[in-house]
Enzyme design. Structure first.
Site, mmCIF file in Angstrom:
data_model
loop_
_atom_site.group_PDB
_atom_site.id
_atom_site.type_symbol
_atom_site.label_atom_id
_atom_site.label_comp_id
_atom_site.label_asym_id
_atom_site.label_seq_id
_atom_site.Cartn_x
_atom_site.Cartn_y
_atom_site.Cartn_z
ATOM 1 N N ASP A 1 5.666 -44.496 -35.840
ATOM 2 C CA ASP A 1 7.110 -44.334 -35.626
ATOM 3 C C ASP A 1 7.479 -44.016 -34.178
ATOM 4 O OD1 ASP A 1 5.930 -41.837 -35.922
ATOM 5 O OD2 ASP A 1 7.240 -41.194 -37.553
ATOM 6 N N ASP B 1 3.643 -30.931 -34.977
ATOM 7 C CA ASP B 1 3.176 -31.186 -36.350
ATOM 8 C C ASP B 1 1.765 -30.710 -36.667
ATOM 9 O OD1 ASP B 1 5.599 -32.330 -36.901
ATOM 10 O OD2 ASP B 1 4.900 -34.380 -36.616
#
Ligand SMILES: *[C@@H]1O[C@H](CO)[C@@H](O)[C@H](O)[C@H]1NC(C)=O
Ligand SMILES: *[C@@H]1O[C@H](CO)[C@@H](O)[C@H](O)[C@H]1NC(C)=O
Ligand SMILES: *[C@@H]1O[C@H](CO)[C@@H](O)[C@H](O)[C@H]1NC(C)=O
Ligand SMILES: *[C@@H]1O[C@H](CO)[C@@H](O)[C@H](O)[C@H]1NC(C)=O
Ligand SMILES: *[C@@H]1O[C@H](CO)[C@@H](O)[C@H](O)[C@H]1NC(C)=O
Length: 755
Positions: free
Chosen positions: A64, A474
């Site tokens: 992404d 993350d």
């Protein structure tokens, strides 16, 4: 409406190394050798993995924000879009990818990052005729959203296997379905297509991010419908919830209609053809993904008699379905994955009879009443290629994963499969073990070597001990002594999520501090006194705060903390005492520690420079950063106390007297991250690395003489995408070695190439 497209030239050309010379300013490109700091692969969402149906060994993964990759025979990946520079930073958003079933060296990407204001540029079709070694870019008249909601559906870009000049692209934002008849170079709106999509994740989002139309979700050609001009039957999925969302043409696009008999309760994420069965398999969810989905089903559409069959493996299980794979070697062998089965872990289901019966990757006796509580896995879990995952997994116990939209079986090898998750790529080479009787384990291995897709938030490069310590989004961060070997992630605490800031003590470089971006994750700060090998929670940090940036004093006893959530202003803690406000600083100020004098900290905000000489207890403004209105970063000389550089939106300022007076570095008109490394000559000025604008070009630069001459370090193959998002650190031991953290392509390290 036909849009006349224009090729973007230059991407194919070799590095323009011509020096940009002027009387006042010398900028010269110098050759650098660039590599990824090896983390082990993964570190973000992998929305899909796409195998070429015709040529064995040709496969790609798209991400992404971390661009796209080509699969190598040894299971590693080669990054394909590292050329993207600031002009085309949005090329690292890959919303769809198509590999040509006829000219198997051709590959196309629908590139672009956001459809809202965060990305000002329209999307492009990137086209390669050599499996991604070189690309041409063809502009689209609308935006493409590689990092938007619904980025795991698809593929939205497809090539007609019966005429590979024909491509279809499903747009977002209500822009409709588009067609190219010249192999992706020019595009025409398919104005007779009945639906541009109505589903919006959250209409109330004023940022435009979750309030945009998801649009067309996938395009699938029926290979069996060959005519002299191409396929006559084409299926198209659209993100409509509760109204028709699968459409078909049977006359090569002359007319389109909703596929009869469809159940439109949920939206289809995938529509995958099984040519030998003359059937289309579809996975559905009630959300567009990648984080959502609480209901869904799996359907089979028989093309021959236009009939539907519900083949949902676990109806009403509380999740939707994402990934869907068919084994082209074994008609009727299919696999599906829940889009998000958050607890206890994701299942993956396999059927060898076209969906009539299913088996799971683990046995859990679910749903009730057969629930037995403990899982019996039918897989061996192998994360040896990415040891950080085994540490991470002790904080987040899911192994199979989440956000599973990309699930693929190699069309040429029934044993080879790959799937993408929110964390990495998994797969193996023994998939048909699943079908043995009695059942044998398959391997679920992390297979993402080379697919380095972390979003880097902070870096620190101590003068001794490990070369580099990173803070990434993350998945945490890493301590690298050997840049070529995967590093484990931090422990005690693990946090299993974003680390936003990290710093080392300049005079006592074994002292390191890191801060967590996780809310509600316990004590959000940790310190190490052995160069990041072992850690302890820094209990003075309140559990109600998280995030932001940290600076640790030269001897390692004092920590300054700014920009944290749940903490007011800038705060300081010495020797484990509770954090208290550092007086004299505006909220949100940037901070740094002197690397040699334990009492001295620096801070800046807007046009103001502040200095503390009492260990961060209080700050006073010393001077003004010209007419800057944004102070962006402070880099402190590791070799000389009181020497520092401050980057701003009007350039870089230099002080050698503890911030009392400043001189402006020439040439730079705007700068973000800056870093200081080993000098070219012993005892000389440290090398200054700059992510900034020189002569109007946003890029990565170095100067060895305080800005008299500049070297451009980015080249035609290494652009590092967004300059404002680069995070720099520099090696204090090896002259010229620089670390470039990126927003989605991990960390690069570069050294000057000799000759
Ligand atoms: C980015 O690369 C393109 C193509 O090589 C070039 O035209 C452009 O000037 C570069 N932009 C920057 C900011 O370096
Ligand atoms: C493309 O065509 C559709 C009709 O299918 C229309 O609604 C849409 O606005 C068109 N898009 C553009 C960008 O012209
Ligand atoms: C449609 O065709 C398939 C495949 O031949 C068959 O299994 C199925 O029973 C048929 N369905 C109906 C309703 O005729
Ligand atoms: C399959 O793997 C699991 C987990 O690694 C293990 O507990 C189990 O014994 C294995 N089963 C077989 C049949 O090897
Ligand atoms: C460190 O800076 C403080 C404040 O300016 C000064 O008083 C002190 O002498 C310095 N320490 C050393 C070792 O230079």
């Amino acid at each position: 409406m036909a849009i006349q497209s224009r090729r973007i030239s230059g991407i194919l050309s070799v590095a323009a190394s011509a020096a940009l010379l002027s009387h006042a300013l010398s900028v010269q490109s110098i050759p650098y050798a660039w590599n990824n700091v090896r983390i082990g692969g993964g570190g973000g969402f992998v929305p899909n993995i796409i195998f070429n149906p015709t040529k064995k060994g040709v496969a790609y993964a798209r991400t992404d924000i971390g661009a796209a990759y080509r699969l190598n025979p040894d299971d590693s990946w080669t990054p394909l879009l590292d050329f993207a520079n600031d002009t085309h930073w949005n090329f690292w958003g890959s919303d769809a990818l198509a590999t040509d079933p006829v000219d198997t060296d051709k590959v196309y990407i629908a590139a672009g990052m956001y459809t809202n204001s965060w990305d000002p540029s329209n999307g492009h079709i990137l086209k390669s005729t050599n499996k991604g070694d070189n690309w041409e870019a063809f502009p689209l008249p609308f935006k493409v959203g590689g990092n938007m909601p619904g980025r795991g559906v698809g593929e939205r870009l497809a090539i007609d296997p019966n005429n590979n000049k024909i491509l279809y692209l499903g747009a977002r934002s209500g822009k409709g379905l588009w067609k190219s008849v010249d192999a992706g170079e020019t595009w025409t709106n398919v104005t007779n297509f009945p639906s541009v999509g109505t589903y919006i994740q959250d209409p109330s989002d004023s940022s435009g991010y979750t309030s945009d139309i998801i649009g067309i979700t996938w395009v699938t050609f029926d290979k069996n419908s060959k005519t002299p001009s191409g396929s006559s039957r084409i299926f198209v999925g659209v993100a409509n919830l509760g109204s028709d969302n699968v459409f078909v043409t049977t006359d090569s696009g002359a007319t389109w209609e909703a596929l009869a008999g469809q159940d439109n309760t949920f939206m289809s994420h995938k529509g995958v053809l099984s040519p030998a069965e003359n059937a289309l398999y579809l996975s559905y969810a009630n959300g567009a993904g990648p984080f959502d989905g609480t209901e869904g089903y799996v359907k089979k559409f028989f093309i021959g008699n236009s009939s539907w069959l519900d083949i949902t493996p676990t109806p009403g299980a509380g999740y939707g379905y994402g990934g869907l794979a068919v084994d082209l070697q074994k008609p009727g062998t299919i696999m599906v994955a829940p889009l998000n089965e958050w607890w206890p872990d994701s299942d993956i289901m396999r059927s060898t009879d076209g969906g009539a019966t299913w088996s799971s990757i683990f046995n859990w006796g679910y749903p009730p009443p057969n629930y037995v509580g403990t899982r019996t896995p039918f897989y061996n879990y192998d994360v040896s290629r990415a040891p950080w995952i085994s540490t991470f997994a002790t904080g987040d116990t899911k192994q199979i994963g989440w956000m599973i939209e990309g699930l693929s079986i190699d069309p040429h090898d029934s044993d080879h499969w790959l799937y993408g998750t929110g964390l990495t790529v998994y797969g193996g080479h023994d998939l048909t073990n699943w079908d043995a009787n009695p059942r044998k384990n398959i391997t679920v291995a992390s297979l993402a070597t080379g697919l380095e897709e972390t979003a880097v938030l902070d870096l620190t490069a101590p003068i001794s001990g490990p070369l580099l310590i990173s803070a990434v989004g993350d998945v945490g961060g890493f301590v690298h002594s050997d840049l070529t070997k995967p590093s484990p992630t931090f422990t005690n605490p693990i946090w299993a999520g974003t680390v936003t800031g990290v710093d080392h003590a300049g005079a006592s470089p074994g002292f390191i501090v890191r801060v967590s971006g996780i809310s509600g994750g316990g004590i959000p700060m940790a310190t190490s006194s052995d160069g990041g090998q072992t850690w302890a929670p820094y209990s003075a940090a309140p559990t109600t705060a998280n995030g932001g940036k940290v600076a640790i004093s030269a001897n390692g006893d004092t920590i300054l903390w700014t920009q944290a959530n749940g903490l007011s202003g800038v705060q300081v803690s010495a020797n484990g005492a509770p954090f208290a406000a550092a007086s004299g600083l505006p909220s949100g100020a940037i901070i740094a520690s002197d690397k040699l004098n334990n009492s001295v900290f620096y801070s800046a905000s807007g046009s103001k420079l502040f200095v503390s000489t009492n260990g961060g207890v209080s700050f006073t403004q010393t001077t003004t950063l010209g007419n800057a209105n944004s102070a962006n970063a402070i880099a402190v000389n590791p070799f000389t106390a009181g020497a520092l550089f401050i980057s701003t939106n009007v350039g870089i300022f230099h002080s050698t007297d503890f911030g009392k007076t400043l001189t402006q570095i020439s040439g730079v008109s705007n700068a973000w991250s800056i870093a200081l490394g080993a000098p070219k000559t012993s005892g000389g000025t440290p090398a200054l690395f700059v992510a900034g604008t020189i002569k109007g070009v946003k890029s990565l630069y170095k100067t060895d003489d305080l800005g008299t001459t500049w070297n451009k370090l980015a080249d035609a193959k290494h652009g590092f995408a967004s300059t404002a998002n680069m995070v720099l650190a520099a090696d204090k031991r090896t002259y010229g070695q620089v670390f470039v953290g990126t927003n989605g392509r991990g960390i690069f390290y570069g050294v000057p190439r000799s000759s």
